[in-house]
Design a protein around this motif. Structure first.
Motif, PDB file in Angstrom:
ATOM      1  N   ASN A 113     -14.752   2.742   5.337  1.00 55.73           N
ATOM      2  CA  ASN A 113     -15.111   1.843   4.239  1.00 55.73           C
ATOM      3  C   ASN A 113     -14.437   0.468   4.309  1.00 55.73           C
ATOM      4  N   ILE A 114     -13.569   0.232   5.285  1.00 62.77           N
ATOM      5  CA  ILE A 114     -12.915  -1.066   5.428  1.00 62.77           C
ATOM      6  C   ILE A 114     -13.062  -1.519   6.877  1.00 62.77           C
ATOM      7  N   PHE A 115     -13.613  -2.714   7.066  1.00 64.10           N
ATOM      8  CA  PHE A 115     -13.801  -3.256   8.411  1.00 64.10           C
ATOM      9  C   PHE A 115     -12.487  -3.761   8.982  1.00 64.10           C
ATOM     10  N   GLU A 116     -12.426  -3.857  10.291  1.00 64.78           N
ATOM     11  CA  GLU A 116     -11.314  -4.437  11.036  1.00 64.78           C
ATOM     12  C   GLU A 116      -9.999  -3.669  10.917  1.00 64.78           C
ATOM     13  N   VAL A 117     -10.073  -2.386  10.607  1.00 65.83           N
ATOM     14  CA  VAL A 117      -8.918  -1.494  10.661  1.00 65.83           C
ATOM     15  C   VAL A 117      -9.410  -0.212  11.335  1.00 65.83           C
ATOM     16  N   PRO A 118      -8.494   0.574  11.896  1.00 63.43           N
ATOM     17  CA  PRO A 118      -8.942   1.824  12.519  1.00 63.43           C
ATOM     18  C   PRO A 118      -9.654   2.736  11.517  1.00 63.43           C
ATOM     19  N   TRP A 119     -10.808   3.244  11.926  1.00 65.87           N
ATOM     20  CA  TRP A 119     -11.547   4.190  11.083  1.00 65.87           C
ATOM     21  C   TRP A 119     -11.111   5.619  11.363  1.00 65.87           C
ATOM     22  N   CYS A 120     -10.682   5.867  12.564  1.00 67.72           N
ATOM     23  CA  CYS A 120     -10.142   7.171  12.945  1.00 67.72           C
ATOM     24  C   CYS A 120      -8.648   6.956  13.161  1.00 67.72           C
ATOM     25  N   PHE A 121      -7.818   7.615  12.354  1.00 68.55           N
ATOM     26  CA  PHE A 121      -6.386   7.330  12.392  1.00 68.55           C
ATOM     27  C   PHE A 121      -5.577   8.606  12.216  1.00 68.55           C
ATOM     28  N   PHE A 122      -4.353   8.567  12.737  1.00 63.83           N
ATOM     29  CA  PHE A 122      -3.475   9.734  12.677  1.00 63.83           C
ATOM     30  C   PHE A 122      -3.045  10.022  11.238  1.00 63.83           C
ATOM     31  N   PRO A 123      -2.985  11.304  10.878  1.00 64.61           N
ATOM     32  CA  PRO A 123      -2.505  11.663   9.544  1.00 64.61           C
ATOM     33  C   PRO A 123      -1.005  11.465   9.436  1.00 64.61           C
ATOM     34  N   MET A 124      -0.509  11.475   8.201  1.00 67.45           N
ATOM     35  CA  MET A 124       0.920  11.370   7.937  1.00 67.45           C
ATOM     36  C   MET A 124       1.364  12.648   7.232  1.00 67.45           C
ATOM     37  N   SER A 125       2.579  13.064   7.461  1.00 65.30           N
ATOM     38  CA  SER A 125       3.119  14.251   6.807  1.00 65.30           C
ATOM     39  C   SER A 125       3.195  14.028   5.294  1.00 65.30           C
ATOM     40  N   VAL A 126       2.880  15.048   4.530  1.00 65.29           N
ATOM     41  CA  VAL A 126       2.993  14.932   3.079  1.00 65.29           C
ATOM     42  C   VAL A 126       4.411  15.253   2.601  1.00 65.29           C
ATOM     43  N   ASP A 127       5.292  15.623   3.512  1.00 68.44           N
ATOM     44  CA  ASP A 127       6.673  15.958   3.134  1.00 68.44           C
ATOM     45  C   ASP A 127       7.414  14.772   2.538  1.00 68.44           C
ATOM     46  N   ASP A 128       7.012  13.539   2.909  1.00 67.31           N
ATOM     47  CA  ASP A 128       7.707  12.352   2.400  1.00 67.31           C
ATOM     48  C   ASP A 128       7.118  11.841   1.092  1.00 67.31           C
ATOM     49  N   CYS A 129       6.120  12.503   0.553  1.00 70.49           N
ATOM     50  CA  CYS A 129       5.510  12.082  -0.706  1.00 70.49           C
ATOM     51  C   CYS A 129       6.301  12.646  -1.880  1.00 70.49           C
ATOM     52  N   HIS A 130       6.607  11.783  -2.840  1.00 67.75           N
ATOM     53  CA  HIS A 130       7.396  12.193  -4.008  1.00 67.75           C
ATOM     54  C   HIS A 130       7.109  11.243  -5.170  1.00 67.75           C
ATOM     55  N   TYR A 131       7.510  11.684  -6.344  1.00 61.17           N
ATOM     56  CA  TYR A 131       7.428  10.834  -7.536  1.00 61.17           C
ATOM     57  C   TYR A 131       8.776  10.242  -7.795  1.00 61.17           C
TER      58      TYR A 131
END
Length: 131
Positions: A113-131
């Motif tokens: 949905n956004i041009f000029e950026v990678p459309w297929c990209f590596f995922p990131m670990s959710v372990d670093d997600c926090h509130y």
């Protein structure tokens, strides 16, 4: 039926509160909030908003950084939490014109949905997600 001035004021307050909180709004996932750079936050609240008020409007809340909005819009939802990230954080996992199926076979995320950026990209670990 005459409600009187007090009843009219109460009705007006309830109407404003009902319009302020979107129907079905809920607290966004931690990845949708913690992966936004503080200087890129878009305000979603008002001065003095509480975390509960912010979350109930479907927004993120983080008061740990001074000088930026504490109540802010989350990153867009993705098919997987591992795929939620700012577009500048995407690391290319494919090639121009890669299909969603080929991207998935590489165990990578796909969003076109956004041009000029990678459309297929590596995922990131959710372990670093926090509130």
């Amino acid at each position: 039926m005459d409600m009187g001035p007090r009843g009219v004021r109460l009705l007006a307050v309830l109407l404003v509160l009902g319009l302020w909180a979107p129907a079905g709004a809920h607290k966004p996932s931690p990845c949708r909030c913690s992966r936004i750079a503080p200087h890129k936050r878009e305000n979603c609240g008002f001065p003095g908003i509480t975390s509960d008020q912010c979350f109930s409007s479907g927004c993120c809340f983080d008061s740990s950084v001074v000088g930026v909005p504490w109540c802010f819009h989350p990153l867009p939802k993705q098919a997987s939490e591992e795929c939620v990230m700012e577009v500048l954080a995407r690391r290319n996992c494919g090639y121009p014109g890669i299909s969603p199926k080929e991207c998935a076979s590489r165990k990578c995320c796909f969003s076109d949905n956004i041009f000029e950026v990678p459309w297929c990209f590596f995922p990131m670990s959710v372990d670093d997600c926090h509130y």
